[in-house]
Write an enzyme that holds these catalytic residues in place. Sequence first.
Site, PDB file in Angstrom:
ATOM      1  N   HIS A 200       0.780  -1.270   0.023  1.00  0.00           N
ATOM      2  CA  HIS A 200      -0.052  -0.042   0.108  1.00  0.00           C
ATOM      3  C   HIS A 200       0.820   1.000  -0.111  1.00  0.00           C
ATOM      4  O   HIS A 200       0.248   2.349  -0.150  1.00  0.00           O
ATOM      5  CB  HIS A 200      -0.831   0.017   1.234  1.00  0.00           C
ATOM      6  CG  HIS A 200      -0.175   0.241   2.597  1.00  0.00           C
ATOM      7  ND1 HIS A 200       0.479  -0.712   3.256  1.00  0.00           N
ATOM      8  CD2 HIS A 200       0.003   1.617   3.106  1.00  0.00           C
ATOM      9  CE1 HIS A 200       1.055  -0.124   4.310  1.00  0.00           C
ATOM     10  NE2 HIS A 200       0.738   1.070   4.187  1.00  0.00           N
TER      11      HIS A 200
HETATM   12  C1  UD1 Z   1      -1.085   5.823   5.607  1.00  0.00           C
HETATM   13  C2  UD1 Z   1       0.157   6.169   6.140  1.00  0.00           C
HETATM   14  C3  UD1 Z   1       1.089   4.785   5.800  1.00  0.00           C
HETATM   15  C4  UD1 Z   1       0.528   3.755   6.719  1.00  0.00           C
HETATM   16  C5  UD1 Z   1      -0.750   3.643   6.115  1.00  0.00           C
HETATM   17  C6  UD1 Z   1      -1.762   2.678   6.862  1.00  0.00           C
HETATM   18  C7  UD1 Z   1       0.849   8.447   5.397  1.00  0.00           C
HETATM   19  C8  UD1 Z   1       1.653   9.435   4.759  1.00  0.00           C
HETATM   20  N1  UD1 Z   1       0.904   7.195   5.194  1.00  0.00           N
HETATM   21  O1  UD1 Z   1      -1.219   5.555   4.344  1.00  0.00           O
HETATM   22  O2  UD1 Z   1       2.407   5.316   6.467  1.00  0.00           O
HETATM   23  O3  UD1 Z   1       1.117   2.769   6.722  1.00  0.00           O
HETATM   24  O4  UD1 Z   1      -1.707   5.004   6.211  1.00  0.00           O
HETATM   25  O5  UD1 Z   1      -2.894   2.294   5.970  1.00  0.00           O
HETATM   26  O6  UD1 Z   1       0.097   9.184   6.351  1.00  0.00           O
HETATM   27  N2  UD1 Z   1      -8.182   6.208   1.243  1.00  0.00           N
HETATM   28  C9  UD1 Z   1      -9.673   5.676   1.155  1.00  0.00           C
HETATM   29  N3  UD1 Z   1     -10.205   5.481   2.393  1.00  0.00           N
HETATM   30  C10 UD1 Z   1      -9.497   5.657   3.644  1.00  0.00           C
HETATM   31  C11 UD1 Z   1      -8.431   6.381   3.591  1.00  0.00           C
HETATM   32  C12 UD1 Z   1      -7.574   6.601   2.244  1.00  0.00           C
HETATM   33  O7  UD1 Z   1      -9.995   5.090   0.250  1.00  0.00           O
HETATM   34  O8  UD1 Z   1     -10.255   5.507   4.622  1.00  0.00           O
HETATM   35  C13 UD1 Z   1      -7.628   6.366   0.057  1.00  0.00           C
HETATM   36  C14 UD1 Z   1      -7.491   7.719  -0.468  1.00  0.00           C
HETATM   37  O9  UD1 Z   1      -8.416   8.138  -1.393  1.00  0.00           O
HETATM   38  C15 UD1 Z   1      -6.158   8.070  -0.596  1.00  0.00           C
HETATM   39  C16 UD1 Z   1      -5.199   6.819  -0.452  1.00  0.00           C
HETATM   40  O10 UD1 Z   1      -6.258   5.824   0.065  1.00  0.00           O
HETATM   41  O11 UD1 Z   1      -5.772   8.594  -1.952  1.00  0.00           O
HETATM   42  C17 UD1 Z   1      -4.357   6.999   0.522  1.00  0.00           C
HETATM   43  O12 UD1 Z   1      -4.539   7.190   1.827  1.00  0.00           O
HETATM   44  P1  UD1 Z   1      -3.671   8.211   2.856  1.00  0.00           P
HETATM   45  O13 UD1 Z   1      -4.429   8.245   4.169  1.00  0.00           O
HETATM   46  O14 UD1 Z   1      -3.334   9.202   2.369  1.00  0.00           O
HETATM   47  O15 UD1 Z   1      -2.616   7.447   3.071  1.00  0.00           O
HETATM   48  P2  UD1 Z   1      -2.376   5.537   3.174  1.00  0.00           P
HETATM   49  O16 UD1 Z   1      -2.051   4.949   1.859  1.00  0.00           O
HETATM   50  O17 UD1 Z   1      -3.431   4.858   3.855  1.00  0.00           O
END
Ligand code: UD1
Length: 350
Positions: A200
Amino acid sequence: MRKIISVVGARPNFIKLAALHPYLKKSFNHVIVHTGQHYDYELSQNFFEELSLPNPNYNLQVGSQASSDQIKLIKSKSQKVLEREKPDLVLVYGDTNSTVGGAQASHAAKIPLAHVEAGVRSFDDSMPEEINRKTVDHLSNILFCPTQLAVKNLKNEGIKNNSYFTGDTMYEVLLKIKPSKSILSNLGIRPKEYYFATIHRQENTDNLKRLKTLIKSLSKLDRIVIFPLHPRTKKSASSTKNDYGNIMFIDPVNFKNSISLQQNSIMILTDSGGIQKEAYYLKIPCLTLRSKTEWPETVASGWNKLVDCQEKKILKCSRETVLPKKHPNYFGNGDASIKIVQIIKEFLYD
Ligand code: UD1
């Protein structure tokens, strides 16, 4: 009673909070601020219910944003809460955007800051988490380190005071979990007959070529691969999904099922920081799908191998079945929370 605010927002933050909350609530007025970085049920509410965390006192609902916008929004919204609540201390956890946004808010509101999982370094500034870790550590007044190496990393950066080796809070949560095999029967798989994989991290999901190579490599493994899909990966992999017979893509799983699936696998392939540690605790060999790790202890001991995105290396290492003889204790004794709360008491009351 002194007031402590925890700022959390993403899955790994909730797990660390779950270790500390029972102890914090006994000694302090503990207020939980959820930034809303993770908002899907499987990534957020699910963890609060499973880990017996109370509903957050605030949900800032920042949602999905470009990283720098997300951090800015977390900072400004958290700052408002801090100015209203006037806590004696702010606690942040790990290395997510919520961690750094919460830390910046605490600094702006001039409230002392404590960092759980301080001093951890991958020495790879291209990872957003590495920048988050450094920023938070350099803003913190108290630093709780999961390993002795983390204490040393801080020293090397000139942070010598108020850093403490406490051990890892995630180890503590893992020790309390009672994994069951029901997830295996639900999936129709048997112990030690499958690999467990997660991908991820931004460096793997935002580069489609890299992601395709990784998925292709997994598809060449000699057993079923159980692969819970993070929403970010699902978006990027939608074109490649379903193409590979031996990979079973499933929805994100809760903490207990994640531990069960890891514990019963023959090997774990992951780019997650937390899962590298969990693999180590569970004594399951791990291949890390990155070129650097913030947990070099797991590599030094032979339990974890950095295979990056190299198909040949992934396949070769997946066939190496001899387990290391030694399993040193780098991460403490599972009492990190007790130590952390004691240090906070001394900081606030002395
Ligand atoms: C975040 C952390 C990462 C951790 C991970 C655990 C940062 C920089 N990274 O990454 O270190 O390992 O969480 O899961 O904070 N999204 C959804 N639903 C949600 C949340 C996110 O669809 O509930 C999608 C969003 O559209 C977004 C993508 O996932 O574009 C990434 O989400 P984001 O919270 O930015 O970072 P993670 O990849 O989850």
